[in-house]
Design a protein around this motif. Sequence first.
Motif, PDB file in Angstrom:
ATOM      1  N   UNK A   1     -34.401 -46.693  57.244  1.00  0.00           N
ATOM      2  CA  UNK A   1     -34.307 -45.548  58.018  1.00  0.00           C
ATOM      3  C   UNK A   1     -35.045 -44.885  57.528  1.00  0.00           C
ATOM      4  N   UNK A   2     -35.878 -44.295  58.780  1.00  0.00           N
ATOM      5  CA  UNK A   2     -37.090 -42.952  58.655  1.00  0.00           C
ATOM      6  C   UNK A   2     -36.643 -42.128  59.171  1.00  0.00           C
ATOM      7  N   UNK A   3     -36.352 -41.161  59.038  1.00  0.00           N
ATOM      8  CA  UNK A   3     -36.084 -39.609  59.329  1.00  0.00           C
ATOM      9  C   UNK A   3     -37.500 -38.503  60.137  1.00  0.00           C
ATOM     10  N   UNK A   4     -37.264 -38.455  61.501  1.00  0.00           N
ATOM     11  CA  UNK A   4     -39.107 -37.744  61.653  1.00  0.00           C
ATOM     12  C   UNK A   4     -38.464 -36.377  61.515  1.00  0.00           C
TER      13      UNK A   4
ATOM     14  N   UNK B   1     -45.137 -30.386  68.477  1.00  0.00           N
ATOM     15  CA  UNK B   1     -45.026 -30.524  67.104  1.00  0.00           C
ATOM     16  C   UNK B   1     -45.889 -30.514  66.037  1.00  0.00           C
ATOM     17  N   UNK B   2     -45.471 -30.466  64.131  1.00  0.00           N
ATOM     18  CA  UNK B   2     -46.124 -31.115  64.013  1.00  0.00           C
ATOM     19  C   UNK B   2     -45.359 -31.507  63.002  1.00  0.00           C
ATOM     20  N   UNK B   3     -45.049 -32.995  62.920  1.00  0.00           N
ATOM     21  CA  UNK B   3     -44.417 -33.781  62.608  1.00  0.00           C
ATOM     22  C   UNK B   3     -44.666 -34.140  60.859  1.00  0.00           C
ATOM     23  N   UNK B   4     -43.920 -34.863  60.553  1.00  0.00           N
ATOM     24  CA  UNK B   4     -43.134 -35.604  59.198  1.00  0.00           C
ATOM     25  C   UNK B   4     -42.097 -36.372  58.713  1.00  0.00           C
ATOM     26  N   UNK B   5     -42.313 -37.876  58.448  1.00  0.00           N
ATOM     27  CA  UNK B   5     -41.982 -38.808  58.807  1.00  0.00           C
ATOM     28  C   UNK B   5     -41.188 -39.487  57.063  1.00  0.00           C
ATOM     29  N   UNK B   6     -40.176 -38.819  57.424  1.00  0.00           N
ATOM     30  CA  UNK B   6     -39.331 -38.961  55.650  1.00  0.00           C
ATOM     31  C   UNK B   6     -38.815 -40.356  55.571  1.00  0.00           C
ATOM     32  N   UNK B   7     -38.663 -41.099  53.801  1.00  0.00           N
ATOM     33  CA  UNK B   7     -39.889 -40.390  53.008  1.00  0.00           C
ATOM     34  C   UNK B   7     -40.881 -41.099  53.213  1.00  0.00           C
ATOM     35  N   UNK B   8     -41.455 -42.052  54.941  1.00  0.00           N
ATOM     36  CA  UNK B   8     -42.812 -41.593  54.454  1.00  0.00           C
ATOM     37  C   UNK B   8     -44.132 -40.708  53.701  1.00  0.00           C
ATOM     38  N   UNK B   9     -43.948 -40.049  54.941  1.00  0.00           N
ATOM     39  CA  UNK B   9     -44.972 -39.524  54.879  1.00  0.00           C
ATOM     40  C   UNK B   9     -44.396 -37.638  54.057  1.00  0.00           C
ATOM     41  N   UNK B  10     -45.272 -36.715  53.240  1.00  0.00           N
ATOM     42  CA  UNK B  10     -45.107 -36.127  52.257  1.00  0.00           C
ATOM     43  C   UNK B  10     -45.106 -34.389  53.555  1.00  0.00           C
TER      44      UNK B  10
ATOM     45  N   UNK C   1     -33.375 -37.870  52.959  1.00  0.00           N
ATOM     46  CA  UNK C   1     -34.350 -37.612  53.964  1.00  0.00           C
ATOM     47  C   UNK C   1     -34.408 -35.658  53.774  1.00  0.00           C
ATOM     48  N   UNK C   2     -33.299 -35.366  54.645  1.00  0.00           N
ATOM     49  CA  UNK C   2     -34.037 -33.638  54.349  1.00  0.00           C
ATOM     50  C   UNK C   2     -33.474 -33.056  53.519  1.00  0.00           C
TER      51      UNK C   2
ATOM     52  N   UNK D   1     -24.135 -34.660  62.398  1.00  0.00           N
ATOM     53  CA  UNK D   1     -25.252 -34.029  61.648  1.00  0.00           C
ATOM     54  C   UNK D   1     -24.299 -32.831  60.810  1.00  0.00           C
ATOM     55  N   UNK D   2     -22.785 -32.286  61.457  1.00  0.00           N
ATOM     56  CA  UNK D   2     -22.510 -30.790  60.827  1.00  0.00           C
ATOM     57  C   UNK D   2     -22.316 -31.785  59.102  1.00  0.00           C
ATOM     58  N   UNK D   3     -21.673 -32.474  58.824  1.00  0.00           N
ATOM     59  CA  UNK D   3     -21.731 -33.111  57.838  1.00  0.00           C
ATOM     60  C   UNK D   3     -22.974 -33.959  57.277  1.00  0.00           C
ATOM     61  N   UNK D   4     -23.841 -34.031  57.455  1.00  0.00           N
ATOM     62  CA  UNK D   4     -25.279 -34.388  57.113  1.00  0.00           C
ATOM     63  C   UNK D   4     -25.822 -33.371  56.343  1.00  0.00           C
ATOM     64  N   UNK D   5     -25.463 -32.005  57.403  1.00  0.00           N
ATOM     65  CA  UNK D   5     -25.860 -30.725  56.661  1.00  0.00           C
ATOM     66  C   UNK D   5     -24.896 -30.512  55.379  1.00  0.00           C
ATOM     67  N   UNK D   6     -23.560 -30.366  55.389  1.00  0.00           N
ATOM     68  CA  UNK D   6     -23.414 -30.887  54.371  1.00  0.00           C
ATOM     69  C   UNK D   6     -23.203 -31.592  52.814  1.00  0.00           C
ATOM     70  N   UNK D   7     -23.521 -32.655  52.727  1.00  0.00           N
ATOM     71  CA  UNK D   7     -24.236 -33.286  52.251  1.00  0.00           C
ATOM     72  C   UNK D   7     -25.459 -33.212  51.754  1.00  0.00           C
TER      73      UNK D   7
END
Length: 330
Positions: free
Chosen positions: A31-34, A46-55, A121-122, A148-154
Amino acid sequence: MVQVYRNVQVTVFGILGTEAFLFWSPRAQHFNTKFNLYTRRNPAAEQTSVQPRDGIDELTNFNNTLITKLYVHGYGVAPANSLSSDSMKNEWLNAGDYNVAGNHALSYEQTKANIPTVAQAITKLITELQSNSGLDLDKVHIVGHSLGAHIAGLTGKAFNGRIGRISGLDPAGPGFNGKPTSDKLSPSDAQFVDAIHTDAVPLIGLGINENSGHIDFYPNGGNLHQPGCFINRVTEVVDNGLFTAVACNHFRSVDLFVASINPNNPKGVATQCSNFVSYLAGGCKVDTMDNNVAHAIIGEQAVLSKPYEKSTIVSFIQLMSDYWKQCDNN
């Protein structure tokens, strides 16, 4: 301490999309998150970073002196009559410097299974910004809708609650009601957690029917009667499809938050109540602006009500009609 986001410059991140490579089980995924970064220097490109692939080398406009906003979407795309995450980004940029986006959605169960992956990833992105760009956690505000609220919580848990603020927009209910706080958004996940509940209906609502933050807002009772939404879901399924029929109330939390960002919009003012059950029983003075009763503003300015934390804030019954008209015009 989180500050009021008016007449200040703010950096905002949003999860634009995901690339999921599914195997036999929803839990077995790569799972890559952009992440897209927008500031007033680049409000559209936009300026983009894809995690965990990019820095984070691609995020050259990141400025550690600005407040950082991070929007985390949930499952699904907003119905046609709801404000989009792009609207949130634009409102933030008008007020300071912001970003919001949507994403390619998996099924609910697949998305739910990947909550830890997206949260990781976040966490990685924020950690890299801390180490390499001097990000201050006090200046981080994560806004998450539904799952997404629970993702924010984690994510907040990963930083031991040191993130400045998390706002949960109708945190997802199915699969989360009654679960331990370790698995969902909770007040300990940030220095200040506020939540807006617009579909908190036991068994059939898409939102959680329990408190998630220091302050929880329940506009119009937080249930099936949000202005502009369809009362007869069965009829709406026939006319416009299942998702539109069931998601309108769920996305009203996003609409209300988006409208609250504009300083020129009317503000939804809530009345303090000891708990939601008391409100339903008519035990709270929701129709008066009694100076002896605590009040709070829904959405962007909710942080001003931090002194009321650990209280349940409910109801905008008198204000919602005019407030929604304003939302609908933006």
